[in-house]
Design a protein around this motif. Structure first.
Motif, PDB file in Angstrom:
ATOM      1  N   ALA A  61     -19.250  -1.213   3.281  1.00 43.24           N
ATOM      2  CA  ALA A  61     -20.606  -1.679   2.330  1.00 43.24           C
ATOM      3  C   ALA A  61     -21.405  -0.460   2.273  1.00 43.24           C
ATOM      4  CB  ALA A  61     -21.606  -2.905   3.401  1.00 43.24           C
ATOM      5  N   ALA A  62     -21.217   0.582   3.346  1.00 41.38           N
ATOM      6  CA  ALA A  62     -21.800   1.893   3.179  1.00 41.38           C
ATOM      7  C   ALA A  62     -21.448   2.562   1.879  1.00 41.38           C
ATOM      8  CB  ALA A  62     -21.638   2.556   4.326  1.00 41.38           C
ATOM      9  N   THR A  65     -22.788   0.951  -1.251  1.00 38.74           N
ATOM     10  CA  THR A  65     -24.371   1.289  -1.208  1.00 38.74           C
ATOM     11  C   THR A  65     -24.540   2.527  -1.686  1.00 38.74           C
ATOM     12  OG1 THR A  65     -24.738   0.045   0.647  1.00 38.74           O
ATOM     13  CG2 THR A  65     -26.385   1.487   0.197  1.00 38.74           C
ATOM     14  N   CYS A  91     -13.164  -0.968  -1.883  1.00 40.57           N
ATOM     15  CA  CYS A  91     -14.174  -0.599  -2.928  1.00 40.57           C
ATOM     16  C   CYS A  91     -13.551  -0.590  -4.336  1.00 40.57           C
ATOM     17  CB  CYS A  91     -14.983   0.771  -2.674  1.00 40.57           C
ATOM     18  SG  CYS A  91     -15.857   0.665  -1.418  1.00 40.57           S
ATOM     19  N   CYS A 210     -28.718   5.265   9.529  1.00 46.89           N
ATOM     20  CA  CYS A 210     -29.101   6.009   8.393  1.00 46.89           C
ATOM     21  C   CYS A 210     -30.691   6.483   8.634  1.00 46.89           C
ATOM     22  CB  CYS A 210     -28.951   4.992   7.289  1.00 46.89           C
ATOM     23  SG  CYS A 210     -29.703   5.602   5.739  1.00 46.89           S
ATOM     24  N   LEU A 215     -32.032   3.177   1.359  1.00 51.24           N
ATOM     25  CA  LEU A 215     -30.515   3.081   1.688  1.00 51.24           C
ATOM     26  C   LEU A 215     -30.359   2.095   2.441  1.00 51.24           C
ATOM     27  CD1 LEU A 215     -28.853   6.759   1.678  1.00 51.24           C
ATOM     28  CD2 LEU A 215     -28.823   4.660  -0.062  1.00 51.24           C
ATOM     29  N   ALA A 218     -30.951  -1.412   1.376  1.00 50.87           N
ATOM     30  CA  ALA A 218     -30.011  -1.899   0.552  1.00 50.87           C
ATOM     31  C   ALA A 218     -28.942  -2.204   1.093  1.00 50.87           C
ATOM     32  CB  ALA A 218     -29.472  -0.576  -0.602  1.00 50.87           C
ATOM     33  N   PHE A 219     -28.465  -1.756   2.120  1.00 51.08           N
ATOM     34  CA  PHE A 219     -27.060  -1.872   2.924  1.00 51.08           C
ATOM     35  C   PHE A 219     -27.412  -3.223   3.569  1.00 51.08           C
ATOM     36  CE2 PHE A 219     -25.007  -2.141   6.732  1.00 51.08           C
ATOM     37  CZ  PHE A 219     -23.570  -1.597   6.662  1.00 51.08           C
ATOM     38  N   HIS A 221     -29.221  -5.709   2.606  1.00 54.12           N
ATOM     39  CA  HIS A 221     -29.135  -6.758   1.808  1.00 54.12           C
ATOM     40  C   HIS A 221     -27.761  -7.033   1.336  1.00 54.12           C
ATOM     41  CE1 HIS A 221     -30.697  -9.145  -1.736  1.00 54.12           C
ATOM     42  NE2 HIS A 221     -30.002  -8.337  -2.431  1.00 54.12           N
ATOM     43  N   LEU A 222     -27.020  -5.980   1.141  1.00 56.40           N
ATOM     44  CA  LEU A 222     -25.707  -6.225   0.619  1.00 56.40           C
ATOM     45  C   LEU A 222     -24.763  -6.833   1.747  1.00 56.40           C
ATOM     46  CD1 LEU A 222     -23.542  -5.432  -1.555  1.00 56.40           C
ATOM     47  CD2 LEU A 222     -23.007  -3.333  -0.364  1.00 56.40           C
ATOM     48  N   THR A 223     -25.011  -6.777   2.950  1.00 58.83           N
ATOM     49  CA  THR A 223     -24.201  -7.303   4.092  1.00 58.83           C
ATOM     50  C   THR A 223     -24.689  -8.674   4.571  1.00 58.83           C
ATOM     51  OG1 THR A 223     -25.619  -5.959   5.672  1.00 58.83           O
ATOM     52  CG2 THR A 223     -23.607  -5.092   5.018  1.00 58.83           C
TER      53      THR A 223
END
Length: 391
Positions: A61-62, A65, A91, A210, A215, A218-219, A221-223
């Motif tokens: 995920a990082a 991102t 990815c 982080c 950032l 965003a991370f 949110h994605l996870t």
């Protein structure tokens, strides 16, 4: 069998788990998740942390991102655990494999800089790998054995090349680099693992830290399935990569003991180093001048052309004596999924990997058990005329 590395569950693990069960907060929402993230961030020296289901999912995920995309190349050391390369593959990208330096067994920043200068160019604002025409989109240093890479040199290369840096620091919580904690060294993200064999464990799981609020948001949110608001609205393809409150409860109990655990790891490593210094060809694990390792694993390597065969024979002999001695990572270019990955010259990785002997180093390893390991290694070495008799 004296195991290589087992969890030390002598703290508040049972108490916190019982609290989870009583409260019914056992899934991915709960106070222990929040507390665990705060503890990891503080230990890493970073303002933000997000806990995940595994170190590999955190790394995946990082990378997404920071903008890694399908068909990209991502710079990665060949001498690493396969999860580093797998996260890149998840990815849709491909590892571009580089060597490690002899002083730290971590990514060789000099080689990376030279290869970027020689084999890449800027096209339409993107850094392109000339031989393949593929975009180069990130650098993934690995903190091997909990040893920080030379991050000043790596960050300098990254900045001059316009590339983000995502650190695989799976076993490096507690390490320092030039007196700075391992999560505050200039990378966009630093990942930690809490697998069962790590110095501190949650039974599984991972986390990233982080220094950028944007950032990190965003991370997160994605996870968390990229959910928008409280209804079932999702704006991108997200992932359910969350750590459970049960895992975090164990993790909190472990984090309370981090300093003591790292100190124990370092004592064990120092004891082995002193005990084996007169074994012919035996060299200690790296201790670079720029930092202090978290000493995740302990042992030594045989610095000789036949060191691989010697290491294999010793490991077998120790297992017959109920000592769990193990080899180390096989480099990525020797692994079936990555045999065709682009790569620089890898002389250090190819020389080192099969010569390494890892020895029991659990944080609760007793002095008697470690003395037995030392005696058996020395006895085998004397039988093979590799060390002097005790004075």
């Amino acid at each position: 069998m004296i195991q290589l590395a087992v969890p030390n569950l002598a703290g508040n693990e049972e108490k916190y788990l019982s609290d989870c069960v009583t409260s019914t907060f056992v899934s991915s929402v709960g106070p222990y998740v929040t507390k665990f993230e705060e503890m990891v961030a503080a230990a890493a020296g970073a303002p933000y942390a997000v806990a995940t289901s595994a170190g590999t999912t955190a790394l995946h995920a990082a990378l997404l991102t920071v903008g890694v995309k399908h068909n990209d190349l991502v710079i990665c050391p060949a001498l690493t655990f396969i999860a580093s390369a797998n996260a890149i593959s998840h990815c849709g990208a491909t590892p571009w494999l580089f060597d490690v330096d002899r002083d730290s067994w971590t990514l060789d920043a000099r080689q990376v800089g030279e290869q970027i200068a020689k084999n890449t160019e800027i096209r339409a604002g993107e850094r392109i790998h000339i031989p393949s025409g593929r975009r180069v989109s990130a650098i993934v240093p690995v903190f091997t054995l909990g040893i920080p890479a030379d991050m000043d040199a790596i960050i300098q290369v990254a900045k001059s090349s316009g590339l983000p840096v995502v650190v695989d620091g799976a076993a490096a919580l507690g390490a320092t680099y030039r007196a700075h904690r391992s999560g505050a060294l200039g990378a966009d993200f630093t990942m930690y693992s809490f697998n069962g064999n790590k110095t501190v464990t949650a039974g599984g799981g991972g986390a990233v830290v982080c220094c950028s609020k944007d950032l990190m948001q965003a991370f997160r949110h994605l996870t968390t399935t990229a959910r928008v608001g409280t209804d079932y609205d999702h704006d991108v393809v997200g992932y359910n990569y969350r750590m459970t409150n049960l895992q975090a409860a164990v993790g909190c109990a472990q984090m309370e003991q981090l300093d003591a655990f790292v100190a124990a790891k370092r004592r064990i490593a120092a004891t082995y180093q002193e005990a084996f210094q007169d074994i012919s060809g035996a060299k200690a694990f790296p201790n670079p001048s720029w930092g202090e390792s978290a000493a995740w694993f302990s042992g030594f390597y045989f610095d000789s052309p036949d060191g691989g065969a010697r290491g294999a024979r010793l490991r077998q002999a120790l297992r017959e004596r109920h000592i769990d001695a193990r080899p180390f990572w096989k480099p990525m270019h020797l692994q079936a999924p990555y045999k065709n990955a682009p790569r620089a010259a890898l002389p250090v990785s190819e020389y080192l990997w099969d010569k390494i002997v890892t020895l029991p180093c659990s944080t609760n390893l007793t002095s008697d058990d470690q003395a037995y390991v030392v005696d058996e290694v020395r006895a085998w070495s004397r039988a093979h005329v590799l060390c002097s008799a005790p004075s």
